[in-house]
Design a protein around this motif. Structure first.
Motif, PDB file in Angstrom:
ATOM      1  N   ALA A  38       2.230  17.820   1.585  1.00 52.06           N
ATOM      2  CA  ALA A  38       1.875  16.462   1.338  1.00 52.06           C
ATOM      3  C   ALA A  38       3.075  15.667   0.693  1.00 52.06           C
ATOM      4  O   ALA A  38       3.721  16.512  -0.211  1.00 52.06           O
ATOM      5  N   GLU A  39       3.517  14.543   1.205  1.00 52.25           N
ATOM      6  CA  GLU A  39       4.626  13.955   0.616  1.00 52.25           C
ATOM      7  C   GLU A  39       4.311  13.457  -0.572  1.00 52.25           C
ATOM      8  O   GLU A  39       3.174  12.676  -0.852  1.00 52.25           O
ATOM      9  N   PRO A  40       5.094  13.720  -1.927  1.00 48.40           N
ATOM     10  CA  PRO A  40       4.822  13.381  -3.280  1.00 48.40           C
ATOM     11  C   PRO A  40       5.067  11.741  -3.374  1.00 48.40           C
ATOM     12  O   PRO A  40       4.702  11.380  -4.547  1.00 48.40           O
ATOM     13  N   LEU A  41       5.865  11.216  -2.593  1.00 44.12           N
ATOM     14  CA  LEU A  41       6.172   9.686  -2.888  1.00 44.12           C
ATOM     15  C   LEU A  41       5.711   8.919  -1.557  1.00 44.12           C
ATOM     16  O   LEU A  41       6.067   9.257  -0.380  1.00 44.12           O
ATOM     17  N   ASP A  42       4.769   7.805  -1.829  1.00 44.52           N
ATOM     18  CA  ASP A  42       4.222   7.177  -0.894  1.00 44.52           C
ATOM     19  C   ASP A  42       5.242   6.150  -0.381  1.00 44.52           C
ATOM     20  O   ASP A  42       6.471   6.026  -0.910  1.00 44.52           O
ATOM     21  N   GLU A  43       4.856   5.433   0.767  1.00 47.75           N
ATOM     22  CA  GLU A  43       5.853   4.364   1.305  1.00 47.75           C
ATOM     23  C   GLU A  43       6.333   3.269   0.533  1.00 47.75           C
ATOM     24  O   GLU A  43       7.550   3.147   0.489  1.00 47.75           O
ATOM     25  N   ALA A  44       5.273   2.752   0.004  1.00 45.88           N
ATOM     26  CA  ALA A  44       5.865   1.743  -1.118  1.00 45.88           C
ATOM     27  C   ALA A  44       6.729   2.069  -2.308  1.00 45.88           C
ATOM     28  O   ALA A  44       7.788   1.311  -2.482  1.00 45.88           O
ATOM     29  N   VAL A  45       6.951   3.221  -2.494  1.00 44.27           N
ATOM     30  CA  VAL A  45       7.832   3.724  -3.346  1.00 44.27           C
ATOM     31  C   VAL A  45       9.139   4.115  -2.703  1.00 44.27           C
ATOM     32  O   VAL A  45      10.312   3.709  -3.355  1.00 44.27           O
ATOM     33  N   LEU A  47      10.264   2.524  -0.069  1.00 41.43           N
ATOM     34  CA  LEU A  47      10.671   1.124   0.230  1.00 41.43           C
ATOM     35  C   LEU A  47      11.321   0.271  -1.197  1.00 41.43           C
ATOM     36  O   LEU A  47      12.480  -0.230  -0.863  1.00 41.43           O
ATOM     37  N   ARG A  48      10.620   0.576  -2.340  1.00 40.04           N
ATOM     38  CA  ARG A  48      11.183  -0.075  -3.681  1.00 40.04           C
ATOM     39  C   ARG A  48      12.447   0.820  -3.889  1.00 40.04           C
ATOM     40  O   ARG A  48      13.393   0.046  -4.435  1.00 40.04           O
ATOM     41  N   LEU A  49      12.382   1.958  -3.651  1.00 41.01           N
ATOM     42  CA  LEU A  49      13.619   2.928  -3.960  1.00 41.01           C
ATOM     43  C   LEU A  49      14.790   2.464  -3.315  1.00 41.01           C
ATOM     44  O   LEU A  49      15.904   2.449  -4.117  1.00 41.01           O
ATOM     45  N   ARG A  50      14.793   1.997  -2.020  1.00 45.39           N
ATOM     46  CA  ARG A  50      15.894   1.714  -1.217  1.00 45.39           C
ATOM     47  C   ARG A  50      16.204   0.116  -1.469  1.00 45.39           C
ATOM     48  O   ARG A  50      17.327  -0.190  -0.827  1.00 45.39           O
ATOM     49  N   ASP A  51      15.489  -0.822  -1.988  1.00 44.48           N
ATOM     50  CA  ASP A  51      15.421  -2.064  -2.144  1.00 44.48           C
ATOM     51  C   ASP A  51      16.104  -2.471  -3.357  1.00 44.48           C
ATOM     52  O   ASP A  51      15.517  -2.405  -4.635  1.00 44.48           O
ATOM     53  N   PRO A  52      17.342  -2.956  -3.309  1.00 48.59           N
ATOM     54  CA  PRO A  52      18.153  -3.217  -4.486  1.00 48.59           C
ATOM     55  C   PRO A  52      17.718  -4.467  -5.531  1.00 48.59           C
ATOM     56  O   PRO A  52      17.928  -4.438  -6.430  1.00 48.59           O
ATOM     57  N   GLN A  53      16.514  -5.269  -4.839  1.00 51.36           N
ATOM     58  CA  GLN A  53      15.940  -6.385  -5.585  1.00 51.36           C
ATOM     59  C   GLN A  53      14.608  -5.938  -6.096  1.00 51.36           C
ATOM     60  O   GLN A  53      14.222  -6.696  -7.179  1.00 51.36           O
ATOM     61  N   LEU A 203       6.476  -7.609   4.415  1.00 48.40           N
ATOM     62  CA  LEU A 203       6.534  -7.576   5.733  1.00 48.40           C
ATOM     63  C   LEU A 203       8.057  -7.298   6.204  1.00 48.40           C
ATOM     64  O   LEU A 203       8.345  -6.595   7.037  1.00 48.40           O
ATOM     65  N   ARG A 204       8.742  -8.020   5.613  1.00 51.97           N
ATOM     66  CA  ARG A 204      10.169  -8.019   5.718  1.00 51.97           C
ATOM     67  C   ARG A 204      10.837  -6.655   5.752  1.00 51.97           C
ATOM     68  O   ARG A 204      11.585  -6.105   6.513  1.00 51.97           O
ATOM     69  N   LEU A 205      10.385  -5.809   4.431  1.00 52.22           N
ATOM     70  CA  LEU A 205      11.002  -4.658   4.463  1.00 52.22           C
ATOM     71  C   LEU A 205      10.566  -3.713   5.409  1.00 52.22           C
ATOM     72  O   LEU A 205      11.591  -2.889   5.835  1.00 52.22           O
ATOM     73  N   ARG A 206       9.277  -3.869   5.765  1.00 55.40           N
ATOM     74  CA  ARG A 206       9.082  -2.891   6.863  1.00 55.40           C
ATOM     75  C   ARG A 206       9.346  -3.124   8.243  1.00 55.40           C
ATOM     76  O   ARG A 206       9.729  -2.220   9.114  1.00 55.40           O
ATOM     77  N   TRP A 211      11.847   2.836  11.621  1.00 56.20           N
ATOM     78  CA  TRP A 211      11.054   3.482  12.528  1.00 56.20           C
ATOM     79  C   TRP A 211      10.280   2.228  13.172  1.00 56.20           C
ATOM     80  O   TRP A 211       9.567   2.389  13.940  1.00 56.20           O
ATOM     81  N   PHE A 212      10.451   0.864  12.777  1.00 56.98           N
ATOM     82  CA  PHE A 212       9.823  -0.173  13.349  1.00 56.98           C
ATOM     83  C   PHE A 212       9.918  -0.485  14.787  1.00 56.98           C
ATOM     84  O   PHE A 212      11.168  -0.456  15.190  1.00 56.98           O
ATOM     85  N   ASP A 213       9.023  -0.402  15.679  1.00 56.08           N
ATOM     86  CA  ASP A 213       9.067  -0.626  17.181  1.00 56.08           C
ATOM     87  C   ASP A 213       8.153  -1.966  17.298  1.00 56.08           C
ATOM     88  O   ASP A 213       6.901  -1.636  17.550  1.00 56.08           O
ATOM     89  N   PRO A 214       8.413  -3.159  17.615  1.00 49.67           N
ATOM     90  CA  PRO A 214       7.586  -4.110  17.883  1.00 49.67           C
ATOM     91  C   PRO A 214       6.604  -3.926  19.063  1.00 49.67           C
ATOM     92  O   PRO A 214       5.421  -4.382  19.089  1.00 49.67           O
ATOM     93  N   ALA A 215       6.955  -2.917  20.025  1.00 54.66           N
ATOM     94  CA  ALA A 215       6.133  -2.697  21.263  1.00 54.66           C
ATOM     95  C   ALA A 215       4.901  -1.759  20.724  1.00 54.66           C
ATOM     96  O   ALA A 215       3.974  -1.713  21.220  1.00 54.66           O
TER      97      ALA A 215
END
Length: 315
Positions: A38-45, A47-53, A203-206, A211-215
């Motif tokens: 099981a991954e120890p860090l969820d998606e929110a973490v 995203l925040r890890l990579r977001d300088p803001q 939404l912007r971050l995702r 991996w984002f694919d509008p289709a």
């Protein structure tokens, strides 16, 4: 949150991590995830890890040689609502007290940032690890919420479904659909502790993720007005050395469109997309254990319980 029982690793506090620090955390997470299933860090973490803001506190534990063997992430953006905590320890460095050391340091950080008195803290134990449960008890956390991961094979999954009369299915259009989708998401998840609070930045971050694919972001719209009625946002997890797996990332229906079978139709449409357009053979999703209606729907659609993630609270 991962627990373990004294290590010589040094714990440092950071409000920003450089590129090397981020890469070290991601490598540690992969090692722990492979060991635990099981991954120890969820998606929110992540995203925040990579977001300088993003406002966060990062606690890193390194050996004298510089190897990262423990990491704690604190979401301190809304201390009045509670501090979020995620923690991981390298599998080879567990049972040395490192988990307890990181957790104690994290709680001290949270308390220092609290408006008054002791902070409310929410900590995830991904995979419901027994050591995390023991550590939670020792630190006066209580089991507050359980998130199930469910999976199914895409072999034999439903074909493209028959849509209700007056409803069409189309792909999400970034920029054009953002505001309408955020409003629909807020209505569909009004009672959800996280999903219903998404902002334009969330939404912007995702939408900027690789991996984002509008289709694969399917919208059900009312043909006569163009109004959004529901959506099925799919995701594909691709990791070197592993077979790709699809995800029912977010599935929502406007409350005014309930009881018309639209949720089941959207689910089937997303599964058909993952199988027929992306060539995948398995899919997963996350659902709150307490959401009995959704659990029942997914069971009827052939999903089975895979693992559990537990949210612990300290008041």
């Amino acid at each position: 949150m991962r627990g373990d029982a004294v290590t010589t690793a040094r714990v440092d506090r950071n409000v920003r991590l450089d590129a090397t620090g981020i890469a070290d955390v991601l490598a540690l997470a992969r090692i722990a995830g492979d060991a635990d299933g099981a991954e120890p860090l969820d998606e929110a973490v992540l995203l925040r890890l990579r977001d300088p803001q993003a406002a966060a506190v990062h606690l890193t534990a390194r050996t004298p040689e510089g190897l990262l063997v423990g990491y704690a992430h604190l979401d301190v953006t809304a201390p009045a609502e509670g501090t979020g905590l995620d923690l991981v320890v390298h599998p080879a460095y567990r049972r040395r007290g490192l988990g307890r050391t990181l957790a104690t340091a994290a709680l001290s950080e949270a308390d220092a940032a609290a408006p008054v008195g002791r902070a409310a803290v929410r900590a995830w134990a991904h995979g419901d690890h027994p050591a995390a449960a023991a550590l939670a008890v020792d630190l006066a956390f209580v089991r507050a919420r359980v998130l199930w991961q469910m999976r199914r094979s895409l072999t034999g999954s439903p074909s493209a479904p028959q849509l209700p009369d007056g409803v069409a299915l189309r792909a999400f259009q970034p920029g054009s659909d953002d505001d309408a989708w955020l409003a629909l998401n807020a209505r569909a998840f009004a009672d959800h502790p996280e999903q219903g609070r998404w902002t334009a930045d969330d939404l912007r971050l995702r939408l900027a993720e690789p991996w984002f694919d509008p289709a694969g972001f399917l919208l059900a719209v009312e043909e006569s007005t163009g109004r959004l009625l529901g959506f099925h946002w799919t995701k594909v997890h691709q990791r070197a050395g592993s077979t790709p797996i699809g995800e029912v990332y977010v599935l929502g229906v406007d409350p005014t469109a309930h009881r018309g079978g639209l949720g089941r139709v959207l689910t089937a449409a997303g599964l058909a997309y993952l199988r027929e357009r992306r060539g995948l053979d398995r899919v997963m999703l996350y659902v709150d254990e307490s959401n009995t209606a959704a659990v029942a729907l997914y069971l009827r659609l052939g999903f089975a319980h895979w693992c559990a993630h537990v949210n612990y609270h300290r008041a």
